[in-house]
Design a protein around this motif. Structure first.
Motif, PDB file in Angstrom:
ATOM      1  N   MET A   1      92.161  17.699  36.795  1.00  0.00           N
ATOM      2  CA  MET A   1      91.117  18.374  36.026  1.00  0.00           C
ATOM      3  C   MET A   1      90.231  17.345  35.350  1.00  0.00           C
ATOM      4  O   MET A   1      90.711  16.371  34.796  1.00  0.00           O
ATOM      5  CB  MET A   1      91.733  19.277  34.955  1.00  0.00           C
ATOM      6  N   ASP A   2      88.921  17.565  35.400  1.00  0.00           N
ATOM      7  CA  ASP A   2      87.980  16.694  34.719  1.00  0.00           C
ATOM      8  C   ASP A   2      86.993  17.561  33.943  1.00  0.00           C
ATOM      9  O   ASP A   2      86.732  18.711  34.312  1.00  0.00           O
ATOM     10  CB  ASP A   2      87.234  15.816  35.726  1.00  0.00           C
ATOM     11  N   PHE A   3      86.466  17.037  32.868  1.00  0.00           N
ATOM     12  CA  PHE A   3      85.457  17.773  32.120  1.00  0.00           C
ATOM     13  C   PHE A   3      84.593  16.789  31.352  1.00  0.00           C
ATOM     14  O   PHE A   3      84.916  15.601  31.234  1.00  0.00           O
ATOM     15  CB  PHE A   3      86.093  18.794  31.173  1.00  0.00           C
ATOM     16  N   ARG A   4      83.478  17.280  30.818  1.00  0.00           N
ATOM     17  CA  ARG A   4      82.561  16.455  30.043  1.00  0.00           C
ATOM     18  C   ARG A   4      82.385  17.064  28.656  1.00  0.00           C
ATOM     19  O   ARG A   4      82.692  18.243  28.447  1.00  0.00           O
ATOM     20  CB  ARG A   4      81.203  16.361  30.741  1.00  0.00           C
ATOM     21  N   LEU A   5      81.851  16.265  27.751  1.00  0.00           N
ATOM     22  CA  LEU A   5      81.551  16.793  26.431  1.00  0.00           C
ATOM     23  C   LEU A   5      80.427  17.819  26.536  1.00  0.00           C
ATOM     24  O   LEU A   5      79.418  17.582  27.201  1.00  0.00           O
ATOM     25  CB  LEU A   5      81.139  15.675  25.477  1.00  0.00           C
ATOM     26  N   GLN A   6      80.595  18.935  25.862  1.00  0.00           N
ATOM     27  CA  GLN A   6      79.569  19.980  25.898  1.00  0.00           C
ATOM     28  C   GLN A   6      78.366  19.643  25.039  1.00  0.00           C
ATOM     29  O   GLN A   6      77.280  20.194  25.231  1.00  0.00           O
ATOM     30  CB  GLN A   6      80.160  21.309  25.436  1.00  0.00           C
ATOM     31  N   SER A   7      78.542  18.780  24.065  1.00  0.00           N
ATOM     32  CA  SER A   7      77.448  18.398  23.192  1.00  0.00           C
ATOM     33  C   SER A   7      77.641  16.954  22.754  1.00  0.00           C
ATOM     34  O   SER A   7      78.740  16.404  22.836  1.00  0.00           O
ATOM     35  CB  SER A   7      77.381  19.319  21.968  1.00  0.00           C
ATOM     36  N   VAL A   8      76.570  16.342  22.292  1.00  0.00           N
ATOM     37  CA  VAL A   8      76.637  14.973  21.791  1.00  0.00           C
ATOM     38  C   VAL A   8      77.158  15.018  20.357  1.00  0.00           C
ATOM     39  O   VAL A   8      76.634  15.778  19.536  1.00  0.00           O
ATOM     40  CB  VAL A   8      75.248  14.305  21.828  1.00  0.00           C
ATOM     41  N   PRO A   9      78.187  14.247  20.019  1.00  0.00           N
ATOM     42  CA  PRO A   9      78.676  14.236  18.638  1.00  0.00           C
ATOM     43  C   PRO A   9      77.543  13.926  17.662  1.00  0.00           C
ATOM     44  O   PRO A   9      76.632  13.151  17.968  1.00  0.00           O
ATOM     45  CB  PRO A   9      79.729  13.121  18.645  1.00  0.00           C
ATOM     46  N   LEU A  10      77.603  14.533  16.487  1.00  0.00           N
ATOM     47  CA  LEU A  10      76.514  14.421  15.515  1.00  0.00           C
ATOM     48  C   LEU A  10      76.143  12.970  15.223  1.00  0.00           C
ATOM     49  O   LEU A  10      74.963  12.603  15.206  1.00  0.00           O
ATOM     50  CB  LEU A  10      76.911  15.120  14.212  1.00  0.00           C
ATOM     51  N   LEU A  11      77.124  12.111  15.005  1.00  0.00           N
ATOM     52  CA  LEU A  11      76.839  10.731  14.627  1.00  0.00           C
ATOM     53  C   LEU A  11      76.389   9.879  15.803  1.00  0.00           C
ATOM     54  O   LEU A  11      76.024   8.714  15.618  1.00  0.00           O
ATOM     55  CB  LEU A  11      78.056  10.103  13.957  1.00  0.00           C
ATOM     56  N   SER A  12      76.419  10.431  17.016  1.00  0.00           N
ATOM     57  CA  SER A  12      75.996   9.685  18.204  1.00  0.00           C
ATOM     58  C   SER A  12      74.578  10.033  18.635  1.00  0.00           C
ATOM     59  O   SER A  12      74.062   9.445  19.593  1.00  0.00           O
ATOM     60  CB  SER A  12      76.950   9.974  19.374  1.00  0.00           C
ATOM     61  N   VAL A 224      93.471   8.422  32.968  1.00  0.00           N
ATOM     62  CA  VAL A 224      92.713   8.270  31.715  1.00  0.00           C
ATOM     63  C   VAL A 224      91.223   8.274  32.045  1.00  0.00           C
ATOM     64  O   VAL A 224      90.744   7.442  32.827  1.00  0.00           O
ATOM     65  CB  VAL A 224      93.110   6.962  31.004  1.00  0.00           C
ATOM     66  N   ARG A 225      90.472   9.209  31.470  1.00  0.00           N
ATOM     67  CA  ARG A 225      89.044   9.364  31.779  1.00  0.00           C
ATOM     68  C   ARG A 225      88.209   9.283  30.499  1.00  0.00           C
ATOM     69  O   ARG A 225      88.534   9.901  29.489  1.00  0.00           O
ATOM     70  CB  ARG A 225      88.789  10.718  32.452  1.00  0.00           C
ATOM     71  N   TYR A 226      87.081   8.571  30.601  1.00  0.00           N
ATOM     72  CA  TYR A 226      86.163   8.397  29.467  1.00  0.00           C
ATOM     73  C   TYR A 226      85.336   9.662  29.240  1.00  0.00           C
ATOM     74  O   TYR A 226      84.904  10.321  30.192  1.00  0.00           O
ATOM     75  CB  TYR A 226      85.235   7.212  29.745  1.00  0.00           C
ATOM     76  N   LEU A 227      85.088   9.997  27.966  1.00  0.00           N
ATOM     77  CA  LEU A 227      84.291  11.165  27.616  1.00  0.00           C
ATOM     78  C   LEU A 227      83.018  10.813  26.851  1.00  0.00           C
ATOM     79  O   LEU A 227      81.953  11.339  27.122  1.00  0.00           O
ATOM     80  CB  LEU A 227      85.117  12.145  26.770  1.00  0.00           C
ATOM     81  N   GLY A 228      83.110   9.949  25.865  1.00  0.00           N
ATOM     82  CA  GLY A 228      81.954   9.612  25.035  1.00  0.00           C
ATOM     83  C   GLY A 228      82.399   8.796  23.839  1.00  0.00           C
ATOM     84  O   GLY A 228      83.591   8.521  23.662  1.00  0.00           O
ATOM     85  N   SER A 229      81.439   8.430  22.990  1.00  0.00           N
ATOM     86  CA  SER A 229      81.777   7.606  21.835  1.00  0.00           C
ATOM     87  C   SER A 229      81.015   8.067  20.602  1.00  0.00           C
ATOM     88  O   SER A 229      80.047   8.826  20.707  1.00  0.00           O
ATOM     89  CB  SER A 229      81.474   6.130  22.118  1.00  0.00           C
ATOM     90  N   GLN A 230      81.462   7.563  19.460  1.00  0.00           N
ATOM     91  CA  GLN A 230      80.852   7.957  18.195  1.00  0.00           C
ATOM     92  C   GLN A 230      81.108   6.885  17.137  1.00  0.00           C
ATOM     93  O   GLN A 230      82.249   6.440  16.971  1.00  0.00           O
ATOM     94  CB  GLN A 230      81.448   9.278  17.704  1.00  0.00           C
ATOM     95  N   PRO A 231      80.067   6.456  16.419  1.00  0.00           N
ATOM     96  CA  PRO A 231      80.325   5.579  15.276  1.00  0.00           C
ATOM     97  C   PRO A 231      81.102   6.338  14.210  1.00  0.00           C
ATOM     98  O   PRO A 231      80.932   7.543  14.035  1.00  0.00           O
ATOM     99  CB  PRO A 231      78.923   5.201  14.788  1.00  0.00           C
ATOM    100  N   TRP A 232      81.966   5.639  13.532  1.00  0.00           N
ATOM    101  CA  TRP A 232      82.784   6.246  12.468  1.00  0.00           C
ATOM    102  C   TRP A 232      82.841   5.227  11.321  1.00  0.00           C
ATOM    103  O   TRP A 232      83.773   4.437  11.224  1.00  0.00           O
ATOM    104  CB  TRP A 232      84.173   6.581  13.005  1.00  0.00           C
ATOM    105  N   PRO A 233      81.823   5.232  10.458  1.00  0.00           N
ATOM    106  CA  PRO A 233      81.662   4.159   9.469  1.00  0.00           C
ATOM    107  C   PRO A 233      82.550   4.323   8.237  1.00  0.00           C
ATOM    108  O   PRO A 233      82.079   4.210   7.099  1.00  0.00           O
ATOM    109  CB  PRO A 233      80.182   4.278   9.103  1.00  0.00           C
TER     110      PRO A 233
END
Length: 307
Positions: A1-12, A224-233
């Motif tokens: 099974m594979d999937f993608r993020l449905q939306s861009v994280p707010l901080l990204s 292991v599959r990549y989905l996305g990233s987000q800054p977390w300050p």
């Protein structure tokens, strides 16, 4: 099974123009200061928010030129420069504006995209300056340069730049309709999220995912599959999101003391938990999930939306 993020994280999301060329152009920075906006971030990384936007004051009220401890954040829609300082919060200049004190980490839903980026960048930079006032090479005092995007040793000219600590965060699932959620020992009962951990020296993201999950809950993962990233300050992390497959017949083992409990939840159980809000809600749901500002929430929502 594979999937993608449905939306861009707010901080990204793309917000204000970072205008990095201004950081090294002292004349441009000084010329823009008279009309510049000023973001105040207090010692608890809180800001004033009104109508979904961070409250920006007038920079020229503070000084006649950018002070050494101010950091340049970029340009907003009307072309004004935006700077940030660590300082007590002030009410909006317009007394008709109703504002409130907010923390981006806990109240991300109050911020629009531009405000979220401005506050995220301000927090990351000011947190870095607070703890990096001396050279890592010889211990000499350093001073801010490049609009607050670097510090320099006046004696040697050696420059140091803001440090980012990469961390992975992963949704573990069985390839079907079950996923693992876990609760850290310091969290209240019923508060669950994804598994996460910092990347070690000499380690890839994917290797870190496998190691952290094995250390924290004893499961061996694959695919292991990549989905996305987000800054977390908070204070200076970059969260890199993944999903991975594990066998639900494996036994959990909590090896490093960080995780109090973990369990497999069905997609329907996760959807029900998402429907009641997040872990700040007063719901009596047996499962409370992260808030909207976190990439963890976006990953969970994206997995839960699968048929």
């Amino acid at each position: 099974m594979d999937f993608r993020l449905q939306s861009v994280p707010l901080l990204s999301r793309i917000g204000a123009d970072r205008a990095d060329q201004v950081r090294t152009d002292v004349e441009a920075a000084t010329a823009g200061w008279a009309q510049a906006a000023l973001l105040r971030l207090d010692s608890r990384n809180q800001v004033m928010v009104a109508n979904g936007r961070v409250v920006l004051g007038s920079a020229k009220v503070l000084a006649d030129k950018p002070p050494p401890d101010a950091v340049f954040l970029g340009r907003i829609e009307d072309g004004r420069h935006v700077w940030a300082i660590r300082a007590p919060l002030e009410a909006p200049e317009d007394p008709e504006v109703q504002a409130q004190v907010a923390d981006l980490r806990r109240a991300g839903q109050l911020f629009d995209e531009i405000s979220a980026q401005l506050v995220s960048s301000a927090a990351a930079l000011l947190n870095w300056h607070d703890s990096n006032r001396f050279s890592s090479v010889d211990g000499s005092p350093t001073k801010p340069v490049r609009g607050g995007w670097a510090r320099v040793n006046p004696l040697t000219g050696h420059e140091e730049f803001p440090r980012i600590d990469p961390a992975v965060i992963c949704l573990v699932h069985d390839g079907g309709d079950r996923a693992v959620l876990a609760r850290q020992t310091v969290w209240p009962e019923r508060m669950f999220s994804l598994l996460a951990g910092f990347v070690e020296a000499g380690e890839s993201f994917e290797t870190c995912v496998a190691r952290e999950i094995r250390e924290e809950i004893g499961l061996t993962v694959r695919d292991v599959r990549y989905l996305g990233s987000q800054p977390w300050p908070f204070p200076r992390s970059l969260m890199v999101g993944f999903h991975a497959v594990a066998d639900p017949d494996q036994d959990f083992s909590f090896n490093d003391g960080e995780i109090a409990e973990a369990a497999w939840f069905t997609r329907e159980e996760v959807r029900a938990a998402l429907a009641v809000g997040d872990w700040t809600s007063g719901s009596d749901s047996k499962l409370l999930l992260p808030g909207s500002v976190s990439i963890a929430r976006v990953i969970i929502e994206s997995w839960a939306a699968l048929d």
